[in-house]
Write a protein that holds these residues in place. Structure first.
Motif, PDB file in Angstrom:
ATOM      1  N   SER A  43      -6.620  -0.974  12.315  1.00  0.00           N
ATOM      2  CA  SER A  43      -6.737   0.353  12.551  1.00  0.00           C
ATOM      3  C   SER A  43      -6.046   0.553  13.957  1.00  0.00           C
ATOM      4  O   SER A  43      -6.771   0.494  14.925  1.00  0.00           O
ATOM      5  N   GLY A  62      -9.683   2.056   0.166  1.00  0.00           N
ATOM      6  CA  GLY A  62      -8.437   2.388   0.120  1.00  0.00           C
ATOM      7  C   GLY A  62      -8.482   4.008  -0.047  1.00  0.00           C
ATOM      8  O   GLY A  62      -7.761   4.893   0.434  1.00  0.00           O
ATOM      9  N   VAL A 120      -9.729   5.910   2.923  1.00  0.00           N
ATOM     10  CA  VAL A 120      -8.653   5.646   4.077  1.00  0.00           C
ATOM     11  C   VAL A 120      -7.461   6.631   3.756  1.00  0.00           C
ATOM     12  O   VAL A 120      -7.130   7.258   4.441  1.00  0.00           O
ATOM     13  N   ILE A 156      -7.169  -1.033   5.432  1.00  0.00           N
ATOM     14  CA  ILE A 156      -8.097  -0.965   3.888  1.00  0.00           C
ATOM     15  C   ILE A 156      -8.467  -2.241   3.748  1.00  0.00           C
ATOM     16  O   ILE A 156      -9.023  -2.613   2.612  1.00  0.00           O
ATOM     17  N   GLY A 174       0.652  -1.388  -0.040  1.00  0.00           N
ATOM     18  CA  GLY A 174       0.151   0.042  -0.030  1.00  0.00           C
ATOM     19  C   GLY A 174       0.674   1.391  -0.104  1.00  0.00           C
ATOM     20  O   GLY A 174       0.349   2.346   0.520  1.00  0.00           O
ATOM     21  N   PRO A 220      -0.790   1.695   5.480  1.00  0.00           N
ATOM     22  CA  PRO A 220      -2.202   0.682   5.167  1.00  0.00           C
ATOM     23  C   PRO A 220      -1.856  -0.482   6.008  1.00  0.00           C
ATOM     24  O   PRO A 220      -0.747  -0.972   5.977  1.00  0.00           O
ATOM     25  N   ALA A 274      -5.364  -1.809  -2.348  1.00  0.00           N
ATOM     26  CA  ALA A 274      -4.558  -0.635  -2.291  1.00  0.00           C
ATOM     27  C   ALA A 274      -5.199   0.244  -3.388  1.00  0.00           C
ATOM     28  O   ALA A 274      -4.694   1.522  -3.658  1.00  0.00           O
TER      29      ALA A 274
END
Length: 398
Positions: free
Chosen positions: A162, A358, A361, A336, A98, A158, A353
């Motif tokens: 989280s 993606g 984010v 992601i 990513g 990424p 990605a």
């Protein structure tokens, strides 16, 4: 929070929104043309062109690395913040880590914050950092003084979690070569000194060592040269070992264990041994809780909520560690894709990605990075607390 700073945050969000399609086009362009470590010429050209277009002063070939750059804006006098961009890809897998999103988020933060601030006292740097996957571009940039005088280094990564910060270990690769003596294994077996046997014995010894290593420490080896023919006692054998430690101190302790095991094996088998480090040492990541908390708060406005990493879980190593031990640094992970669907360094993650998730984010990260950078630039107390937190962590975690 003072009204002036809130107004800056509002302008940042507006400026990111205005550039959303451009930023996504940049992320997709990088994704379509992945370039491996130290070969990211198109990526560096694309990113610096976008920065130059909006008034950044561009320095190319930073620290002697052709695909590194450092773009700057501001008065130069006052606080300094660096937004970091990675853009190297994995051979055969493209942007399966990513990095195209890292680059686009850092770019978006830099462009939006410059537009939101106008004239300000201080410096905003957008630093292109090549070769995170293999080579350690940030190590070279640190050693060249690129981050000297910088008050905060900010980037995101990424992932499938989280998390507010990255549990990244220190790491280094070590090559061990045993020099023996060739002989016919049947005709003159007593004349030979089996270099491959010595190397295998080292693997066995490290297997015993591995069982008593502390959490976060790890050693994994491969044989890179084991001889050429079965009817010759190997005169030379070589292994490459990847070492990791929860801290840089733990890594160095493990490196010392490897050295002692190699020398002990050589003494026992009669071989000679050479132990050499390969590539750059990645230091462990030292999160700055002051800045991570500010970033998490800004990201929550976009509906993305960060948690602490799972206890005892480590997610590899990165050259961002070498930055984080020298100045206040953040490196949160932003999901992601879900952990149940796989991990990074896979084709599925490469597809993520370039997905709509993606995109969401990346844009949220650009806003949160820019707002966090604005706090460091405009609120001296934030920077002071961040430096105090770094000193505290350094004392507790040398």
């Amino acid at each position: 929070m003072d009204a002036g700073l809130e107004a800056v945050f509002d302008r940042v969000r507006q400026e990111v929104a205005v550039r959303a399609d451009r930023l996504w086009d940049t992320a997709l362009a990088l994704h379509r043309d992945p370039e491996p470590a130290y070969e990211e010429h198109q990526a560096a050209a694309l990113l610096t062109a976008e920065l130059a277009r909006e008034g950044f002063r561009i320095g190319r070939g930073t620290a002697g690395l052709p695909t590194a750059f450092a773009a700057s804006t501001g008065s130069g006098a006052g606080p300094r913040v660096a937004l970091l961009m990675e853009y190297d890809a994995l051979p055969g897998l493209g942007h399966a880590c990513g990095h195209n999103l890292i680059a686009a988020a850092g770019l978006g933060a830099a462009l939006a914050l410059r537009a939101a601030l106008g004239d300000f006292q201080g410096s905003l740097l957008a630093v292109g950092t090549p070769a995170e996957e293999r080579g350690g571009g940030k190590v070279t940039l640190v050693e060249a003084g690129v981050f000297d005088g910088v008050d905060a280094a900010l980037m995101v990564h990424p992932g499938v979690h989280s998390w507010s910060w990255a549990p990244l270990t220190a790491s280094v690769q070590v090559q061990v070569g045993f020099h023996g003596r060739a002989a016919h294994p049947t005709g003159s077996p007593t004349e030979g000194i089996d270099a491959l046997g010595s190397l295998i014995q080292l693997f066995n010894s490290l297997g015993v060592v591995h069982r008593r290593l502390p959490p976060g420490s790890h050693v994994q080896g491969v044989i890179t040269d084991g001889g050429r023919a079965t009817n010759i006692v190997p005169a030379y054998a070589e292994g490459l070992f990847g070492l990791r430690g929860a801290t840089t101190t733990a890594l160095e302790a493990l490196a010392g264990e490897l050295q002692r095991c190699a020398e002990g094996t050589a003494a026992a088998t009669g071989a000679a041994v050479a132990v050499e480090r390969v590539g750059r040492r990645y230091e462990h990541f030292r999160d700055n809780p002051v800045l991570s908390a500010r970033f998490a708060g800004h990201l929550a406005r976009a509906g993305i909520h960060l948690t602490e990493p799972e206890a005892g879980v480590y997610l590899g190593s990165s050259d961002i560690g070498n930055v984080s031990t020298r100045l206040p640094t953040i490196h949160p992970f932003l999901a992601i894709m879900d952990a149940a669907d796989g991990s990074d360094h896979t084709p599925a993650f490469a597809a993520a990605a370039a997905s709509q998730r993606g995109r969401r984010v990346m844009l949220a990260a650009a806003e949160a990075l820019a707002c966090t950078a604005a706090e460091v630039l405009l609120r001296r107390a934030v920077s002071a607390r961040a430096w105090a937190a770094l000193r505290e962590k350094a004392a507790a975690d040398p």
